[in-house]
Design a protein around this motif. Sequence first.
Motif, PDB file in Angstrom:
ATOM      1  N   GLN A   1       0.877 -33.530  64.489  1.00  0.00           N
ATOM      2  CA  GLN A   1       1.472 -34.022  63.248  1.00  0.00           C
ATOM      3  C   GLN A   1       1.287 -35.537  63.110  1.00  0.00           C
ATOM      4  OE1 GLN A   1       5.547 -32.717  62.907  1.00  0.00           O
ATOM      5  NE2 GLN A   1       4.966 -30.608  62.430  1.00  0.00           N
ATOM      6  N   LEU A   2       1.447 -36.252  64.221  1.00  0.00           N
ATOM      7  CA  LEU A   2       1.250 -37.707  64.207  1.00  0.00           C
ATOM      8  C   LEU A   2      -0.193 -38.038  63.840  1.00  0.00           C
ATOM      9  CD1 LEU A   2       2.066 -40.641  64.811  1.00  0.00           C
ATOM     10  CD2 LEU A   2       1.631 -40.175  67.243  1.00  0.00           C
ATOM     11  N   LEU A   3      -1.130 -37.299  64.399  1.00  0.00           N
ATOM     12  CA  LEU A   3      -2.545 -37.545  64.133  1.00  0.00           C
ATOM     13  C   LEU A   3      -2.878 -37.314  62.660  1.00  0.00           C
ATOM     14  CD1 LEU A   3      -4.819 -38.486  65.939  1.00  0.00           C
ATOM     15  CD2 LEU A   3      -5.439 -36.101  66.356  1.00  0.00           C
ATOM     16  N   LYS A   4      -2.305 -36.284  62.074  1.00  0.00           N
ATOM     17  CA  LYS A   4      -2.521 -36.011  60.645  1.00  0.00           C
ATOM     18  C   LYS A   4      -1.924 -37.128  59.795  1.00  0.00           C
ATOM     19  CE  LYS A   4      -2.789 -30.960  60.987  1.00  0.00           C
ATOM     20  NZ  LYS A   4      -2.106 -29.671  60.688  1.00  0.00           N
TER      21      LYS A   4
ATOM     22  N   TRP B   1      -8.750 -31.236  64.399  1.00  0.00           N
ATOM     23  CA  TRP B   1     -10.006 -31.820  64.862  1.00  0.00           C
ATOM     24  C   TRP B   1     -10.521 -31.087  66.098  1.00  0.00           C
ATOM     25  CZ3 TRP B   1      -6.072 -34.642  62.672  1.00  0.00           C
ATOM     26  CH2 TRP B   1      -6.405 -35.351  61.511  1.00  0.00           C
ATOM     27  N   SER B   2     -10.468 -29.767  66.072  1.00  0.00           N
ATOM     28  CA  SER B   2     -10.864 -28.964  67.237  1.00  0.00           C
ATOM     29  C   SER B   2     -12.325 -29.189  67.603  1.00  0.00           C
ATOM     30  CB  SER B   2     -10.603 -27.479  66.977  1.00  0.00           C
ATOM     31  OG  SER B   2     -11.370 -27.008  65.889  1.00  0.00           O
TER      32      SER B   2
ATOM     33  N   ASP C   1      -4.212 -40.120  60.044  1.00  0.00           N
ATOM     34  CA  ASP C   1      -5.424 -39.937  59.260  1.00  0.00           C
ATOM     35  C   ASP C   1      -5.134 -40.054  57.763  1.00  0.00           C
ATOM     36  OD1 ASP C   1      -8.365 -39.077  59.423  1.00  0.00           O
ATOM     37  OD2 ASP C   1      -7.552 -37.644  57.968  1.00  0.00           O
ATOM     38  N   ASP C   2      -4.003 -39.517  57.331  1.00  0.00           N
ATOM     39  CA  ASP C   2      -3.627 -39.611  55.914  1.00  0.00           C
ATOM     40  C   ASP C   2      -3.496 -41.070  55.470  1.00  0.00           C
ATOM     41  OD1 ASP C   2      -3.600 -36.895  55.500  1.00  0.00           O
ATOM     42  OD2 ASP C   2      -1.423 -36.681  55.625  1.00  0.00           O
ATOM     43  N   VAL C   3      -2.877 -41.879  56.332  1.00  0.00           N
ATOM     44  CA  VAL C   3      -2.667 -43.284  55.980  1.00  0.00           C
ATOM     45  C   VAL C   3      -3.991 -44.039  55.964  1.00  0.00           C
ATOM     46  CG1 VAL C   3      -1.691 -45.471  56.797  1.00  0.00           C
ATOM     47  CG2 VAL C   3      -0.258 -43.420  56.705  1.00  0.00           C
ATOM     48  N   PHE C   4      -4.781 -43.898  57.025  1.00  0.00           N
ATOM     49  CA  PHE C   4      -5.978 -44.724  57.145  1.00  0.00           C
ATOM     50  C   PHE C   4      -7.162 -44.211  56.331  1.00  0.00           C
ATOM     51  CE2 PHE C   4      -3.405 -46.485  60.432  1.00  0.00           C
ATOM     52  CZ  PHE C   4      -3.802 -47.802  60.507  1.00  0.00           C
TER      53      PHE C   4
ATOM     54  N   LEU D   1       4.661 -43.741  59.578  1.00  0.00           N
ATOM     55  CA  LEU D   1       3.674 -43.619  60.655  1.00  0.00           C
ATOM     56  C   LEU D   1       4.067 -44.477  61.847  1.00  0.00           C
ATOM     57  CD1 LEU D   1       0.954 -42.820  61.903  1.00  0.00           C
ATOM     58  CD2 LEU D   1      -0.109 -44.670  60.573  1.00  0.00           C
ATOM     59  N   GLU D   2       4.448 -45.721  61.579  1.00  0.00           N
ATOM     60  CA  GLU D   2       4.811 -46.616  62.688  1.00  0.00           C
ATOM     61  C   GLU D   2       6.039 -46.100  63.433  1.00  0.00           C
ATOM     62  OE1 GLU D   2       5.521 -51.345  63.630  1.00  0.00           O
ATOM     63  OE2 GLU D   2       4.488 -50.699  61.827  1.00  0.00           O
ATOM     64  N   THR D   3       7.010 -45.596  62.700  1.00  0.00           N
ATOM     65  CA  THR D   3       8.217 -45.067  63.336  1.00  0.00           C
ATOM     66  C   THR D   3       7.893 -43.831  64.158  1.00  0.00           C
ATOM     67  OG1 THR D   3       9.531 -45.873  61.471  1.00  0.00           O
ATOM     68  CG2 THR D   3      10.576 -44.274  62.927  1.00  0.00           C
TER      69      THR D   3
END
Length: 694
Positions: free
Chosen positions: A365-368, A34-35, A371-374, A387-389
């Motif tokens: 990596q967390l942000l991706k 998301w640059s 985004d994948d989940v939501f 994601l939560e972990t």
Amino acid sequence: MTETHAETSGVQGQPAQLDRIDTAELGELLLGQWSSVRKLARELAVQPDVHKIEGLTHFEHRERAFNQLKLLVDVKAVHRAFPKRLGGEEDHGGNIAGFEELVTADPSLQIKAGVQWGLFGAAVLHLGSQEHQDKWLPGIMSMEIPGSFAMTETGHGSDVASIATTATYDEATDEFVIHTPFRAAWKDYIGNAATDGLAAVVFAQLITKGVNHGVHAFYVQLRDPQTHEFMPGVGGEDDGIKGGLNGIDNGRLHFNQVRVPRTNLLNRYGNVDEEGNYSSPIASPGRRFFTMIGTLVQGRVSLDGAAVAASKVALKIAIQYASERRQFNASSDTEEEVLLDYQRHQRRLFSRLATTYAASFAHEQLLKKFDDVFSGTHDTDEDRQDLETLAAALKSLSTWHALDTLQEAREACGGSGFLIENRFASLRADLDIYATFEGDNTILLQLVAKRLLADYAKEFRNVDFGVLARFAANQAADVAVNKTGLRQVAQFVADTGSAQRSAIALKDEESQRALLSERVQAMVAEVGNALKDAARLPQAKAAAIFNEHQDELIEAARAHAELLQWEAFTEGLAKVSDPKTKQVLTWVRDLFGLGLIEKHLAWYLMNGRLSMQRARTVGDYINRLLTKIRPHALELVDVFGYTQDHLRAPISSGAEKIRQDEAADYFRKQRASGSAPVDEKILLLKQKQAAKKG
């Protein structure tokens, strides 16, 4: 003049002869997927209207922050995560990437925006129906409805499942009755509650037909939109001045038999019909609770990113200053040393720089994953658990790291670092709460540890005798090799007493991965074996056994999170194409990895994972890495992309270099003129030499 001294006179501290890294490539890599959003957010963050003004009263700061939220609405910075049908973009990752950059302007603005749109708005979005969204989200997005997220209670913080506020359904009136039965059940530390919030998403125990169905969320009107007075039955207090984030009007809320329509229940995961019958698409109460809470994980994701951003700002300021500030005559009678040339100074800043790089790659990596989940791209139960972990693990490490980095950077800049104008003290005060809100870090690591134990247990569920026999044999082999010293002997033989060979082995990527991952596996296995029979014991005894191993459990989770950061750094490193950049970044990754091994050296020695020979070389090789990284230090913080308008710290502006150059020029001219006073020590030495000749 040495290369390091020459460095302070080059462009941004870089000597012309240095083989430079590709800052453009590395900068884009750090900006991530998301640059473009980050760049827009950074353009907004340099606007004076969104900057924190030091010295305001908390009332003045609150008013300024509230008005800044309206500014965000005006520039359309708040719509990204919301539905397209309501004017949003449904860009969940971009939304977080943009908001976390606001920490460079004012952490109060970042968190107040998070309360309004990331908690209050997100609760309506993710826990409500489309009808709820269409009814309330437009006002939430436009700031027509400033709101609160009323979950935490005075008596229950991280233990959300045990909150005491109740929402009891009254069939006669088709209403829920919201009530706080005692003082400890008051909603506390609630952003926007003291003055600004007109409504709130209130979390309460849903009771219907005499059955408690657990924690659910309700939309509750707090204040009259015209008078801003509390609605009947609603009350509250101002939390007052805090240790930081005083642009946010945190307060307490309580409810005395407050009635809301049944349809104000945000019912995506649990509903009550007119007759009071409860239904849910998720049968298990426990799974239902964690699913609802999991939809609000974005708060932890954004705190992780904001903490990384704050660490970058602190290191840019401190390393820029250290490359210009001179102190003590160590290698010359006339030239003072640049602070950044001192090994200890490199240790204190470069080690934290390496960790910040690791945290930055891990956050991407967390942000991706978020985004994948939501976005629905990868949205299974397992994806949400992952994601939560991941969010719990990384938020814990990055927020603690930010506080540590801000403090060390402050100390590394001496008295100048303590001045409020240079940002460290202010940022640290504001970020202090990051370690305990959106989940206390220690509790979050316990959540991570429980997931690790669950995964460990799955490996041995429904396995046959042959698998168990092999596991037992492997355990025996582990004891034979690691606990009896055979592994250390093997390492010593391989190294043949050579420190150079030990260092080569430690800097090897696979060697680092093996040491870091083996530590996690061993710690989880040890705790898992200790707790394996706890489920069959009476509750009190099971709790006692768990408590006896709680510290080990949390340390295993921390080790797991550190491994995740190292792996993310290594994966990021693989994306670099420029050879010089890759080489320098490899040194930084090795500094991070070996720093972790050095930090836990006692464990590696006690558990036979390292020989004494290799253990001795860890510190020496780290010092060699510091020397290699030193010429590239300014490049490595410049690529963070924060300008002086983001930093706003006079000591990072080049002013120190001007002062140092002025002082050096003064003494240089004085020496050249021959009018400089004679140093008493030199005079005494000459007299002593003359006396010897006489």
